[in-house]
Write a protein that holds these residues in place. Structure first.
Motif, PDB file in Angstrom:
ATOM      1  N   THR A 125       0.824  -1.203   0.000  1.00  0.00           N
ATOM      2  CA  THR A 125       0.000   0.000   0.000  1.00  0.00           C
ATOM      3  C   THR A 125       0.865   1.263   0.000  1.00  0.00           C
ATOM      4  N   GLY A 126       2.040   1.193   0.643  1.00  0.00           N
ATOM      5  CA  GLY A 126       2.949   2.334   0.641  1.00  0.00           C
ATOM      6  C   GLY A 126       3.525   2.606  -0.732  1.00  0.00           C
ATOM      7  N   VAL A 127       3.997   1.574  -1.402  1.00  0.00           N
ATOM      8  CA  VAL A 127       4.576   1.731  -2.740  1.00  0.00           C
ATOM      9  C   VAL A 127       3.498   2.151  -3.737  1.00  0.00           C
ATOM     10  N   GLY A 128       2.279   1.591  -3.572  1.00  0.00           N
ATOM     11  CA  GLY A 128       1.187   1.987  -4.445  1.00  0.00           C
ATOM     12  C   GLY A 128       0.875   3.462  -4.320  1.00  0.00           C
ATOM     13  N   ARG A 129       0.878   3.967  -3.087  1.00  0.00           N
ATOM     14  CA  ARG A 129       0.617   5.389  -2.887  1.00  0.00           C
ATOM     15  C   ARG A 129       1.734   6.234  -3.483  1.00  0.00           C
ATOM     16  N   ALA A 130       2.953   5.743  -3.434  1.00  0.00           N
ATOM     17  CA  ALA A 130       4.063   6.461  -4.062  1.00  0.00           C
ATOM     18  C   ALA A 130       3.814   6.599  -5.559  1.00  0.00           C
ATOM     19  N   ALA A 131       3.263   5.555  -6.173  1.00  0.00           N
ATOM     20  CA  ALA A 131       2.918   5.621  -7.591  1.00  0.00           C
ATOM     21  C   ALA A 131       1.879   6.702  -7.844  1.00  0.00           C
ATOM     22  N   TYR A 132       0.962   6.852  -6.897  1.00  0.00           N
ATOM     23  CA  TYR A 132      -0.056   7.910  -7.007  1.00  0.00           C
ATOM     24  C   TYR A 132       0.621   9.281  -7.061  1.00  0.00           C
TER      25      TYR A 132
END
Length: 565
Positions: free
Chosen positions: A478-485
């Motif tokens: 979820t952290g890496v996904g938010r970084a993609a955001y």
């Protein structure tokens, strides 16, 4: 049961004991029977039965999601604003806002409103002939993006720290850090110090946004996962409404308290949440991964499972899933996110987060300025924006029922398809000869696009994100996904500014062609790559990904309750 209650110090020193106590479960017929019964019971539980039986799970999930409600500076403002007349500068700065969860969103929205306040501009701005006092472009950009940069760092720190300390203590740490960094912004006497304060505030925002969907998805029963994780989108709306009210009420002040009072109000959220999160139960999934089964059992009971037998079955179900995932590797690391089938899951998570910027959401976040550019008067534009905000909140609430009735893929694909149609119609309305009717048509279309996003794409994205990652890697994923955001968002904010600003491309409603095109890309990628995980336990999701089942066949593939691979 293996381990007993540990002190906080012991709790922080459990890093080397990740798989204690559940290695025998797959070979223990009694425990496996409990696991089968626990999973079957979750599948059979209706939405209403889950709500009645687990009200505390819903409450704690909502509290964790509420950490996203605070306001910050990131998405507001545009480099072109200082070159506009004073009124348009105000609209530009005030309305190009990106919604965030309640606490994060409250903090994120403030600075965009500050650069629109006369008192703030007079204190820190420069005088521009014909425009009055304005904040220089470089400082607007710094104020609007500093929090995002801090959050980008925070989302990468959140995963490893959460794996070590747990969701509860990591969130408490972030709330303490939040309280401390607000001091910097509140007492800042220069734009430089305010930018530094916002950048540091961004770090705990990253913790909140990374942990909220993961925690919410782990503490509620299967039937409630969709509704509780979609609450995150509502938190954004709440934060935006609060900020709009606070800054509007103080906008007429001519002293420094016009911006210092809103900054001080930020302390309300972390202080109250600190107490609540301290009282919250830890995720039983995290406790089981640490080998702390006694505490996990008590957490399950606190979350609403009153029957001792049912609690034991739920515990066995969780242990079984954790053991299956543990066989894939040891302690989770960021590199694990790009290995084997977890790479596919990471890509889906990143795409879901990033796609929030491509399907019309930026029109929603620039509502007032968009209305103004569509030819609506300033006063009416602000009125429409208030209506738009309230409708988004209603749409967020409606998403609870949609997630119960419809599948994840259905909501995402039809929501995106609806917005694609509306965006192209918006472009057509802006391309014909303009009059009052076409102006209002564009404004109404903008509101409907925002409403559709708030009821479909926005909330269901968080549900998909929370369900897609493996339990073992969820905090990291979820952290890496938010970084993609954030990576996708920063250039898109610049593009959105260019599309609407008179000193940019001045496309007004014609921007519908651009966002309609990007939304088409999102739809095609979702059609081929987005799996359906509604009614799937985490064990079933692991098996489906490990078998490399095509996304469109996830729903129809049958997984036996006894399968362990």
């Amino acid at each position: 049961m293996s381990s007993g209650i540990l002190s906080p110090k012991d709790e922080f020193d459990q890093g080397e004991k990740a798989d204690i106590g559940h290695s025998e479960i797959l070979a223990n017929p009694e425990l496996m029977t409990d696991a089968f019964d626990g999973e079957n019971r979750e599948h059979e539980m209706s939405l209403w039965a889950a709500v009645k039986g687990h009200p505390w799970a819903c409450f704690w999930a909502f509290i964790m999601c509420f950490t996203i409600v605070s306001p910050s500076p990131a998405h507001l403002g545009s480099p072109q604003c200082p070159d506009l007349e004073s009124r348009k500068s105000t609209l530009c700065a005030e309305q190009q806002l990106m919604p965030r969860q309640v606490m994060e969103s409250f903090d994120m929205f403030l600075n965009g409103n500050f650069v629109a306040q006369g008192a703030f501009r007079e204190r820190y701005g420069v005088y521009v002939e014909g425009s009055g006092y304005t904040i220089p472009t470089r400082w607007q950009s710094a104020l609007l993006q500093s929090g995002q940069c801090g959050a980008f760092v925070g989302v990468f720190l959140a995963g490893p720290i959460t794996n070590r300390l747990g969701y509860r203590w990591t969130t408490i740490l972030a709330l303490v850090l939040m309280n401390a960094t607000i001091f910097i912004s509140f007492f800042a006497d220069s734009l430089t110090l305010l930018v530094v304060g916002q950048a540091l505030e961004g770090v705990p925002w990253g913790f909140f946004i990374a942990n909220s969907p993961a925690y919410a998805s782990e503490i509620v029963p299967l039937a409630l996962r969709g509704a509780c994780t979609s609450t995150l989108q509502m938190s954004w709306s709440i934060g935006g409404i609060i900020v709009a009210g606070v800054t509007y009420g103080l906008n007429q002040r001519t002293d420094e308290w016009a911006w210092r009072i809103p900054l001080a109000l930020q302390w309300i959220f972390p202080t109250a949440l600190l107490i609540l999160v301290f009282l919250a139960p830890e995720s039983p999934w995290w406790l089981i991964r640490r080998g702390r089964k006694d505490e996990a059992l008590r957490s399950i009971e606190r979350l609403g499972t009153k029957s001792g037998e049912h609690a034991q079955q739920t515990l066995a179900m969780m242990e079984r899933t954790v053991k299956i995932e543990a066989q894939m590797g040891g302690a989770p690391t960021l590199l694990d996110l790009i290995k084997g089938t977890d790479l596919r899951r990471t890509i889906i998570t990143c795409l879901m987060y990033a796609s929030q910027n491509f399907a019309g959401n930026l029109i929603a976040n620039q509502a007032t300025f968009f209305f103004e550019q569509a030819g609506i008067s300033t006063d009416r534009a602000f009125q429409l924006n208030l209506i738009n905000s309230c409708l988004q909140f209603i749409a967020n609430a409606g998403a609870w029922f949609l997630t119960a009735w419809l599948s994840r893929r259905t909501i995402y694909l039809w929501g995106t398809a609806t917005n694609i149609t509306l965006l192209f119609i918006l472009g057509i309305c802006a391309s014909v000869s303009q009059n009052t009717a076409t102006n209002y048509a564009q404004a109404v279309l903008g509101i409907i696009i925002s409403f559709v996003f708030a009821g479909t794409l926005g909330p269901i994205s968080y549900t998909i994100i929370a369900e897609t990652s493996s339990v073992r890697l969820r905090a990291l994923s979820t952290g890496v996904g938010r970084a993609a955001y954030y990576v996708a968002e920063i250039p898109m904010i610049y593009l959105a500014s260019q599309l609407l600003n008179p000193t940019g491309w001045d496309l007004a409603g014609k921007c519908g062609y651009v966002w309609g095109g990007t939304a088409c890309v999102c739809w095609v990628m979702a059609f081929f790559f987005l799996p359906e995980l509604k009614h799937r336990s985490y064990r079933e999701a692991d098996i489906l990904f490990n078998r490399k089942v095509p996304a469109r066949k996830f729903k129809s593939t049958i997984i036996d309750v006894k399968d362990n691979e």
